[in-house]
Design an enzyme around this catalytic site. Structure first.
Site: not given
Length: 190
Positions: A8, A10
């Site tokens: 991922d 952010d």
């Protein structure tokens, strides 16, 4: 078949600045470059898997994500930890840009981006990992057949649990990810 670590963006690799595509504001989280270098040295592909609803919401154009990708690659290059691929979902069912306003199979917690990456890159999902800072990341990884690590850094606020949202490991910081993955790899090799 190759093994991968799906990442991922952010809140996991970079500090979470909502809907940010400004290269000046992209900052890697502590320990990320060194950890990614170690994983790459162990033979893992590094594949970004990111929801980018800002496109559907009209906050930025899809092509702005190319600058994000370039910024991340420049930041990771000195560590020999560059990303092998960058997948993102520009959709959101509540968007305002008609072409992107839809429910889709790629937006996490759905596993579509991981499944596509596995197909494109010849990845063995059972030998791979999904790393994220919220349970949607964990759910996408579990649904794809990966093992999962949740970085419990305070970004998950809902804690709605079900079997798809149970991580293989929970850590407090990205630097702990490497030891979890390598320890499991060692046990699997026995």
């Amino acid at each position: 078949m190759r093994k991968a670590v799906f990442l991922d963006k952010d809140g996991t690799l970079v500090h979470d600045v909502p809907y940010n595509v400004d290269p000046q504001r992209i900052r890697l989280c502590e320990g990320v470059p060194e950890a990614l270098a170690r994983l790459k040295a162990e033979g893992y592909l590094l594949v970004m898997i990111s929801n980018q609803a800002g496109v559907a919401r009209g906050y930025f154009e899809e092509q702005a994500l190319e600058g994000v990708k370039e910024t991340l690659q420049r930041a990771l290059q000195p560590y020999k930890a560059g990303l092998d691929a960058f997948y993102y979902c520009p959709h959101h069912p509540e968007g305002i840009v008609p072409v992107y306003t839809q429910a889709c199979a790629c937006r996490k917690p759905q596993p579509g981006m991981l499944l596509q990456a596995a197909k494109d890159l010849g990845i063995d999902l059972a030998a791979s990992w999904m790393i994220g800072d919220i349970l949607h990341d964990v759910e996408a990884g579990n649904k794809a057949g990966c093992r999962t690590i949740l970085i419990d850094n305070g970004n998950e606020t809902e804690w709605v649990m079900n079997p798809d949202r149970e991580p293989t490991h929970v850590v407090k910081a990205f630097k702990e990810v490497v030891s979890c993955i390598l320890q499991e790899a060692k046990q699997t090799a026995k």
